[in-house]
Design a protein around this motif. Structure first.
Motif, PDB file in Angstrom:
ATOM      1  N   TYR A 195      -7.854  -3.014  10.070  1.00 27.27           N
ATOM      2  CA  TYR A 195      -6.549  -2.872   9.615  1.00 27.27           C
ATOM      3  C   TYR A 195      -7.208  -2.163   8.164  1.00 27.27           C
ATOM      4  CZ  TYR A 195      -2.971  -1.612   5.494  1.00 27.27           C
ATOM      5  OH  TYR A 195      -2.374  -0.753   4.943  1.00 27.27           O
ATOM      6  N   HIS A 196      -7.161  -1.104   7.612  1.00 27.55           N
ATOM      7  CA  HIS A 196      -8.494  -0.475   6.606  1.00 27.55           C
ATOM      8  C   HIS A 196      -7.227   0.982   5.685  1.00 27.55           C
ATOM      9  CE1 HIS A 196     -12.257   1.728   4.661  1.00 27.55           C
ATOM     10  NE2 HIS A 196     -10.804   2.814   5.249  1.00 27.55           N
ATOM     11  N   TYR A 197      -7.466   0.115   4.640  1.00 22.60           N
ATOM     12  CA  TYR A 197      -7.031   1.335   3.596  1.00 22.60           C
ATOM     13  C   TYR A 197      -7.943   2.051   3.053  1.00 22.60           C
ATOM     14  CZ  TYR A 197      -4.035   2.195  -1.081  1.00 22.60           C
ATOM     15  OH  TYR A 197      -3.471   3.138  -2.036  1.00 22.60           O
ATOM     16  N   TYR A 243      -9.574  -0.836   1.166  1.00 18.83           N
ATOM     17  CA  TYR A 243     -10.200  -2.666   1.724  1.00 18.83           C
ATOM     18  C   TYR A 243     -10.007  -2.584   3.332  1.00 18.83           C
ATOM     19  CZ  TYR A 243      -5.525  -3.514   1.498  1.00 18.83           C
ATOM     20  OH  TYR A 243      -4.198  -3.846   2.320  1.00 18.83           O
ATOM     21  N   GLY A 244     -10.262  -3.950   3.197  1.00 17.21           N
ATOM     22  CA  GLY A 244      -9.407  -3.349   4.914  1.00 17.21           C
ATOM     23  C   GLY A 244     -10.076  -5.232   4.784  1.00 17.21           C
ATOM     24  N   TYR A 251      -4.317   6.755   3.148  1.00 16.07           N
ATOM     25  CA  TYR A 251      -3.787   6.628   4.240  1.00 16.07           C
ATOM     26  C   TYR A 251      -4.326   5.576   5.368  1.00 16.07           C
ATOM     27  CZ  TYR A 251      -8.893   8.480   6.000  1.00 16.07           C
ATOM     28  OH  TYR A 251     -10.093   8.689   5.745  1.00 16.07           O
ATOM     29  N   VAL A 252      -3.954   4.321   6.101  1.00 12.73           N
ATOM     30  CA  VAL A 252      -4.282   3.452   6.706  1.00 12.73           C
ATOM     31  C   VAL A 252      -4.870   3.910   7.954  1.00 12.73           C
ATOM     32  CG1 VAL A 252      -2.871   1.762   5.941  1.00 12.73           C
ATOM     33  CG2 VAL A 252      -1.965   2.770   7.808  1.00 12.73           C
ATOM     34  N   ALA A 253      -5.905   3.223   8.297  1.00 10.78           N
ATOM     35  CA  ALA A 253      -5.871   2.955   9.930  1.00 10.78           C
ATOM     36  C   ALA A 253      -5.518   1.663  10.532  1.00 10.78           C
ATOM     37  CB  ALA A 253      -7.595   3.300  10.275  1.00 10.78           C
ATOM     38  N   ILE A 254      -5.269   1.497  11.712  1.00  7.80           N
ATOM     39  CA  ILE A 254      -5.229   0.089  12.513  1.00  7.80           C
ATOM     40  C   ILE A 254      -5.568   0.135  14.020  1.00  7.80           C
ATOM     41  CG2 ILE A 254      -3.278  -1.052  12.771  1.00  7.80           C
ATOM     42  CD1 ILE A 254      -1.613  -0.034  10.884  1.00  7.80           C
ATOM     43  N   SER A 255      -6.244  -0.973  14.053  1.00 11.38           N
ATOM     44  CA  SER A 255      -6.459  -0.707  15.563  1.00 11.38           C
ATOM     45  C   SER A 255      -5.641  -1.421  16.320  1.00 11.38           C
ATOM     46  CB  SER A 255      -8.091  -1.701  14.816  1.00 11.38           C
ATOM     47  OG  SER A 255      -7.090  -3.347  15.224  1.00 11.38           O
ATOM     48  N   PHE A 256      -6.270  -0.720  17.404  1.00  6.84           N
ATOM     49  CA  PHE A 256      -4.748  -1.194  18.794  1.00  6.84           C
ATOM     50  C   PHE A 256      -5.455  -3.120  18.486  1.00  6.84           C
ATOM     51  CE2 PHE A 256      -4.370  -2.754  22.728  1.00  6.84           C
ATOM     52  CZ  PHE A 256      -3.346  -2.346  23.256  1.00  6.84           C
ATOM     53  N   ASP A 267       0.900  -1.071   0.407  1.00  8.22           N
ATOM     54  CA  ASP A 267      -0.074   0.089   0.240  1.00  8.22           C
ATOM     55  C   ASP A 267       0.720   0.879  -0.082  1.00  8.22           C
ATOM     56  OD1 ASP A 267      -2.341  -1.667   0.285  1.00  8.22           O
ATOM     57  OD2 ASP A 267      -2.514  -1.697   2.813  1.00  8.22           O
ATOM     58  N   SER A 268       2.215   1.104   0.693  1.00  7.27           N
ATOM     59  CA  SER A 268       2.727   1.994   0.652  1.00  7.27           C
ATOM     60  C   SER A 268       2.003   3.199   1.227  1.00  7.27           C
ATOM     61  CB  SER A 268       3.853   2.203  -0.924  1.00  7.27           C
ATOM     62  OG  SER A 268       4.547   3.460  -0.943  1.00  7.27           O
ATOM     63  N   VAL A 269       1.693   3.294   2.033  1.00  8.08           N
ATOM     64  CA  VAL A 269       0.830   5.425   2.958  1.00  8.08           C
ATOM     65  C   VAL A 269       2.059   5.455   2.841  1.00  8.08           C
ATOM     66  CG1 VAL A 269      -1.080   4.350   2.409  1.00  8.08           C
ATOM     67  CG2 VAL A 269      -0.059   4.482   4.585  1.00  8.08           C
ATOM     68  N   ASP A 270       1.572   7.169   3.456  1.00  3.72           N
ATOM     69  CA  ASP A 270       2.405   8.157   4.489  1.00  3.72           C
ATOM     70  C   ASP A 270       1.838   8.332   5.428  1.00  3.72           C
ATOM     71  OD1 ASP A 270       4.882   8.073   2.838  1.00  3.72           O
ATOM     72  OD2 ASP A 270       3.986  10.150   1.195  1.00  3.72           O
ATOM     73  N   TYR A 271       0.499   7.907   5.348  1.00  2.70           N
ATOM     74  CA  TYR A 271      -0.130   8.607   6.823  1.00  2.70           C
ATOM     75  C   TYR A 271      -1.706   7.349   6.943  1.00  2.70           C
ATOM     76  CZ  TYR A 271       0.795  13.203   4.727  1.00  2.70           C
ATOM     77  OH  TYR A 271       1.549  14.375   4.044  1.00  2.70           O
ATOM     78  N   MET A 272      -1.373   7.888   8.603  1.00  2.00           N
ATOM     79  CA  MET A 272      -2.425   6.569   8.925  1.00  2.00           C
ATOM     80  C   MET A 272      -2.479   7.258  10.230  1.00  2.00           C
ATOM     81  SD  MET A 272      -0.740   3.482  11.756  1.00  2.00           S
ATOM     82  CE  MET A 272      -1.092   3.073  13.087  1.00  2.00           C
ATOM     83  N   ILE A 273      -4.254   6.962  10.603  1.00  2.00           N
ATOM     84  CA  ILE A 273      -4.745   8.208  11.208  1.00  2.00           C
ATOM     85  C   ILE A 273      -4.777   7.442  12.594  1.00  2.00           C
ATOM     86  CG2 ILE A 273      -7.489   8.049  12.140  1.00  2.00           C
ATOM     87  CD1 ILE A 273      -6.714   9.482   9.268  1.00  2.00           C
TER      88      ILE A 273
END
Length: 168
Positions: A134-136, A144-145, A115-120, A27-33
């Motif tokens: 994980y959510h992209y 996708y997630g 960006y991605v979001a990753i849960s604890f 995914d090569s993202v620069d940002y994570m929520i």
């Protein structure tokens, strides 16, 4: 309500390991929520199926301990500098009081696409297996997630079961 920052080094070990897995590294993202709430998982809707998998992959499974981990993380945030090669984007829900404020916060995320979001990671008692989501997000109807279990095997965190997958 005040922000609660996550201090546990094991959490960052797992998050960094997940980001290095080939299926996510692409995914090569620069940002994570910067929001650790596992909002991508709803125990009310999916609990029965989930608990079956948890009993199988967590070994000794404590439903109350699992639910308490989720509750404790409702307003938890990652610390800057603890997640490798990624910039955390503030997603502060502690001061949100109206739907309009929430919508505005969500709209502000568009400048950080993708960006991605990753849960604890929610751990078993031995802390060698965890459930994580994980959510992209790459824009409107683009993303996708996955919800999955990871386990530390021979010193490395590996996906042992993808529990749920979706494409938007």
């Amino acid at each position: 309500m005040e922000k609660k920052y996550i201090n546990d080094p094991l959490v960052y070990e797992v998050i960094n390991a997940v980001l290095e897995l080939p299926e996510f590294k692409k995914d090569s993202v620069d940002y994570m929520i910067d929001f650790a709430n596992p909002l991508l998982f709803d125990l009310e809707m999916d609990g029965d199926n989930f608990y079956g998998y948890a009993e199988k992959y967590f070994g000794e499974f404590d439903k109350v301990a699992f639910e308490n981990q989720i509750k404790a993380l409702k307003y938890s945030y990652y610390q800057k500098g603890k997640i490798n090669n990624i910039t955390l984007v503030d997603y502060d829900l502690t001061n949100i009081k109206t739907d309009q404020q929430f919508d505005s916060l969500n709209q502000s995320l568009n400048k950080y696409l993708p960006y991605v979001a990753i849960s604890f990671p929610i751990f078993n008692k031995q802390k060698n297996t965890a459930f994580i989501s994980y959510h992209y997000d790459c824009g409107f109807l683009c993303g996708y997630g996955k919800k999955f279990f990871v386990k530390k095997i021979n010193g490395k965190w590996q996906i042992i079961l993808v529990y749920d997958e979706y494409i938007s």
